[in-house]
Design a protein around this motif. Structure first.
Motif, PDB file in Angstrom:
ATOM      1  N   ARG A  48      -2.056  -2.742   2.002  1.00 27.48           N
ATOM      2  CA  ARG A  48      -1.695  -1.897   2.886  1.00 27.48           C
ATOM      3  C   ARG A  48      -1.829  -0.362   2.490  1.00 27.48           C
ATOM      4  O   ARG A  48      -1.744   0.181   1.336  1.00 27.48           O
ATOM      5  CB  ARG A  48      -0.248  -2.366   3.003  1.00 27.48           C
ATOM      6  CG  ARG A  48       0.576  -1.420   3.903  1.00 27.48           C
ATOM      7  CD  ARG A  48       2.140  -1.958   4.042  1.00 27.48           C
ATOM      8  NE  ARG A  48       2.411  -3.364   4.837  1.00 27.48           N
ATOM      9  CZ  ARG A  48       2.614  -3.353   6.233  1.00 27.48           C
ATOM     10  NH1 ARG A  48       2.761  -2.383   6.860  1.00 27.48           N
ATOM     11  NH2 ARG A  48       2.635  -4.580   6.449  1.00 27.48           N
ATOM     12  N   VAL A 108      -0.351   2.918   2.090  1.00 28.40           N
ATOM     13  CA  VAL A 108       1.177   3.415   2.178  1.00 28.40           C
ATOM     14  C   VAL A 108       1.033   4.828   1.404  1.00 28.40           C
ATOM     15  O   VAL A 108       0.138   5.468   0.863  1.00 28.40           O
ATOM     16  CB  VAL A 108       1.877   2.334   1.054  1.00 28.40           C
ATOM     17  CG1 VAL A 108       2.128   1.230   1.372  1.00 28.40           C
ATOM     18  CG2 VAL A 108       1.060   2.674  -0.328  1.00 28.40           C
ATOM     19  N   THR A 145       5.158   2.360   4.885  1.00 24.20           N
ATOM     20  CA  THR A 145       3.917   2.341   5.134  1.00 24.20           C
ATOM     21  C   THR A 145       3.296   3.297   6.173  1.00 24.20           C
ATOM     22  O   THR A 145       4.177   4.141   6.983  1.00 24.20           O
ATOM     23  CB  THR A 145       4.170   0.991   6.252  1.00 24.20           C
ATOM     24  OG1 THR A 145       2.869   0.447   6.460  1.00 24.20           O
ATOM     25  CG2 THR A 145       4.832   1.315   7.406  1.00 24.20           C
ATOM     26  N   SER A 162       2.087   4.926   9.181  1.00 27.02           N
ATOM     27  CA  SER A 162       2.640   4.733  10.750  1.00 27.02           C
ATOM     28  C   SER A 162       2.610   5.815  11.551  1.00 27.02           C
ATOM     29  O   SER A 162       3.018   6.757  11.380  1.00 27.02           O
ATOM     30  CB  SER A 162       3.943   3.574  10.767  1.00 27.02           C
ATOM     31  OG  SER A 162       4.398   3.846  12.092  1.00 27.02           O
ATOM     32  N   GLU A 177      -4.404   3.178  -0.190  1.00 26.93           N
ATOM     33  CA  GLU A 177      -4.208   1.638  -0.038  1.00 26.93           C
ATOM     34  C   GLU A 177      -3.969   0.948  -1.252  1.00 26.93           C
ATOM     35  O   GLU A 177      -4.749   1.158  -2.477  1.00 26.93           O
ATOM     36  CB  GLU A 177      -5.465   0.984   0.539  1.00 26.93           C
ATOM     37  CG  GLU A 177      -5.531  -0.288   0.975  1.00 26.93           C
ATOM     38  CD  GLU A 177      -6.766  -1.063   1.446  1.00 26.93           C
ATOM     39  OE1 GLU A 177      -7.109  -0.485   2.539  1.00 26.93           O
ATOM     40  OE2 GLU A 177      -7.221  -1.649   0.814  1.00 26.93           O
ATOM     41  N   CYS A 185       8.065  -0.770   0.476  1.00 22.34           N
ATOM     42  CA  CYS A 185       7.742  -1.795  -0.275  1.00 22.34           C
ATOM     43  C   CYS A 185       7.302  -1.635  -1.930  1.00 22.34           C
ATOM     44  O   CYS A 185       7.504  -0.512  -2.449  1.00 22.34           O
ATOM     45  CB  CYS A 185       6.463  -2.363   0.398  1.00 22.34           C
ATOM     46  SG  CYS A 185       5.121  -1.022   0.334  1.00 22.34           S
TER      47      CYS A 185
END
Lengths: 303, 413
Positions: free
Chosen positions: A215, A217, A226, A228, A241, A257
């Motif tokens: 992901r 981040v 994250t 977005s 990543e 996370c």
């Protein structure tokens, strides 16, 4: 010849039995229950227990989800899969709509998570729900340690910690006055590890973001958030990543996370068993504002 | 791995919070961020040690006043057992809170300070735990480090407590000398007390035998909810959901349903989507009967020759939990198992002084946190057993119909 030792339940079976008892008690005594379903692991365990409590009948109550508009798409996908499999009735209360209709004021400073409270209380009132099942656990946070299984809310939806009903044996008191409602916490006695052991045992579907995945981040306030469009990077924040997984799910602008390679339920159980930081401390921006953040939000009527 | 629930009683001065903090810390139920928060707070307050008691301080209003106002639940697990602690404060509203915490406990833990010996408070805690029929009792003689780990000090307290509990109903008692602060006999056996041959507190909690505490003989199954799917697949399905209070139920057993007295046989017992060969306490199951009887919530499934007594006259020990006193002629709602009714207070026979065990028969009312023997007349038959035989079918709560609050807890004689 069987001995008393043959008639012992494992701790998971005993917790399951207690939770099922609570679900049935509420449905038998309170008129319009609803299950607050976030799509997170705790609400999925709740749903599994509710499924077991009323089998082979369908769920005798709808699910209520507060849509912040900032939910992870993977979580919404899991929600829809569960709703379809159980043939359940889903009520979505949207924070966006609550802002549009003036129920909630977006001043640009309040997090979506806090605006959820007003949206939730409005949904409970307009639908006439008298009991709302929540996935709160007493091990989560100090303010939760004194929460009752049946948590009585006044007609403003508020929680008064000094004025709770004593709760003895498994005799729950569901008496309500007009306009009041009950929050019910069937997972009160479960810990985070119990939840994971149970998910691993039951093999139920949970959102894919709980498992390790690649992901994009960035780091903010010591948390990995994250990438977005809802959450633009600030100066100096660098997107990279990494292999991560989520320990809790909520508003994606606030839920961090952790770096992890745990890609199976067994690996997650192992990771949780040796974790040295609480799930909320590690990954929830909304609980970090002050030492008493949860206590204050609960008094206002949060989940 | 099974589950043990225990209630702790004692005040901050006895080192109770320190002891619980240590159990949580040593079983790794405390996380780094929680410990760091406590270390930081201890430093701000100018303590020269980490105050483990802060780990169990809950609400801000309590922290500000430095007191605990309510029962708090804590969790930890070892490879052998999962533990749920009902942590009750020793001072404010102790009776109401202790009764609440003890109502579900398998074991009660009473703490005393070795320097002080038994106090009125520790005797009171033992009385309440025995009244609530908590099957196992532990007396932890704490702060042994402050009396030079002296065996004589311990023996004196132990003897005095054993003598005192002979007047009570205490089926199993363990007395353990320890130091919560230093960790002696908490998790591992202490090197400072070679004269003590018993186990550490943690070892005792992990191994105390609770399997025989449950009644596996007298079948009591209060019907909680009737499952009727009314779907094409399960058109004729009719099951009685509930939690087994006592006894073992098996398919084929001949059973009686109260209060109707009608009999049938168990056709099957379901746990979710599978049938099981037997159901025992505290399983939540669905029982199907061979005959189509009229069974509803509040009924009880039992054996033909072993049934609870249906009665409208209830004689019970009642713990009163609200400011407005309990008086004769008062009307209340009562909840017993899955059955609700209204109750009229016929008489208060006596108030029990839990310090002296003296029975005050002159009293005309029960105040907040007082316990007394009360007779009630109910509008409906209740299906009762004596509390000393069955903690589920022998207990009830009283509810104020105007406020909706739980105002009393009863244990049937």
């Amino acid at each position: 010849m069987q001995t008393p030792a043959d008639y012992r339940l494992s701790h998971l079976d005993e917790l399951e039995s207690e939770s099922i008892h609570i679900f049935r008690e509420v449905v038998a005594e309170l008129e319009r229950p609803v299950l607050m379903f976030s799509g997170g692991k705790d609400s999925i365990v709740m749903l599994r227990l509710a499924e077991k409590a009323f089998h082979p009948a369908r769920l005798p109550f709808p699910l209520l989800q507060v849509d912040t508009g900032l939910d992870f798409p993977e979580v919404l996908a899991t929600r829809d899969a569960w709703v379809e499999r159980l043939g359940a009735n889903l009520v979505v209360a949207s924070v966006e709509e609550a802002i549009a209709t003036g129920i909630v004021v977006d001043d640009g400073k309040t997090s979506r998570n806090r605006m959820q409270t007003a949206t939730l209380l409005d949904a409970i009132e307009t639908n006439g729900f008298t009991a709302a099942f929540g996935g709160g656990r007493r091990d989560e946070e100090k303010a939760r340690a004194k929460e009752r299984v049946y948590s009585h809310r006044d007609d403003f939806g508020q929680w008064d910690p000094k004025n709770q009903r004593p709760e003895l044996w498994s005799l729950y008191n569901g008496r309500l006055h007009e306009g009041e409602h009950m929050r019910v916490f069937p997972l009160s006695n479960w810990t985070e590890l119990d939840i994971w052991h149970y998910i691993a045992r039951e093999r139920v579907e949970i959102p894919s973001i709980y498992f390790a995945h690649r992901r994009r981040v960035f780091e903010r306030d010591g948390m990995l958030l994250t990438e977005s469009p809802h959450n633009p990077c600030r100066d100096g924040e660098v997107v990279a990543e990494r292999t991560v997984r989520f320990r809790t799910v909520g508003d994606l602008t606030l839920t961090g996370c952790v770096e992890s390679a745990a890609s199976t339920l067994e690996e997650i159980v192992e990771e949780v068993a040796v974790a040295r930081v609480t799930e909320r401390g590690a990954t929830r921006g909304d609980d970090r504002f002050s030492e008493a953040a949860m206590e204050d939000r609960k008094k206002e009527g949060y989940f | 791995m099974d589950l043990l629930r225990f209630a702790t009683a004692g005040s901050v001065d006895d080192g109770k919070s320190t002891l619980i903090g240590r159990l949580l810390l040593d079983s790794k139920a405390i996380f780094e961020d929680q410990l760091e928060a406590v270390e930081a707070t201890s430093k701000t307050r100018g303590y020269d040690y980490t105050d483990l008691a802060l780990l169990t301080d809950g609400l801000r209003s309590e922290r500000e006043q430095g007191i605990t106002i309510d029962v708090a639940y804590r969790y930890f697990a070892t490879p052998r057992r999962k533990f749920i602690i009902a942590d009750t404060p020793g001072h404010v509203q102790y009776t109401r809170n202790m009764v609440t915490g003890a109502s579900t406990a398998d074991l009660g833990l009473v703490l005393v300070d070795a320097r002080q010996g038994l106090t009125e408070q520790s005797r009171r805690h033992a009385v309440l735990l025995s009244l609530l029929r908590v099957p196992h009792l532990v007396l932890a003689v704490n702060k042994m480090d402050l009396v030079d780990y002296d065996q004589e000090v311990f023996e004196r307290i132990r003897q005095e407590f054993v003598t005192f509990t002979q007047r009570l109903n205490v089926p199993d008692l363990a007395v353990i000398p320890l130091s919560a602060l230093k960790g002696d006999n908490v998790v591992t056996r202490s090197e400072h007390m070679p004269w003590y041959e018993g186990s550490s507190l943690m070892h005792h909690l992990e191994n105390v035998h609770i399997a025989s505490d449950r009644d596996l003989r007298d079948v009591r199954f209060p019907v909680q909810y009737v499952v009727r799917p009314k779907s094409d697949d399960y058109h004729d399905y009719r099951g009685y959901a509930g939690r087994v209070a006592s006894g073992v139920l098996k398919p084929g057993d001949e059973v009686m349903v109260l209060p109707s007295g009608l009999t049938s046989r168990i056709a099957g017992i379901d746990v979710f989507d599978r049938e099981v060969g037997e159901a025992f306490p505290p399983m939540s199951v669905v029982v199907r009967l061979e005959d189509d009887l009229d069974v509803s919530r509040g009924d009880m499934i039992c054996r033909v020759k072993n049934a609870p007594e249906p009665t409208q006259d209830v004689d019970a020990m009642v713990c009163w939990m609200t400011r407005e006193p309990l008086r004769p002629r008062q009307k209340l709602a009562i909840k017993h198992t899955t059955r609700g009714a209204r109750a009229l207070v016929k008489d208060i026979q006596y108030r029990l002084d839990i310090n002296s065990l003296h029975r005050d028969t002159e009293t005309r009312e029960l105040g907040l946190n007082e316990i007394g023997r009360v007779t009630l007349r109910t509008t409906q038959q209740l299906l009762v057993d004596p509390y000393e035989q069955n903690r589920t079918t022998g207990s009830f709560i009283l509810i104020d119909e105007a406020t909706g609050n739980t105002v009393g807890a009863g244990m049937i004689n």
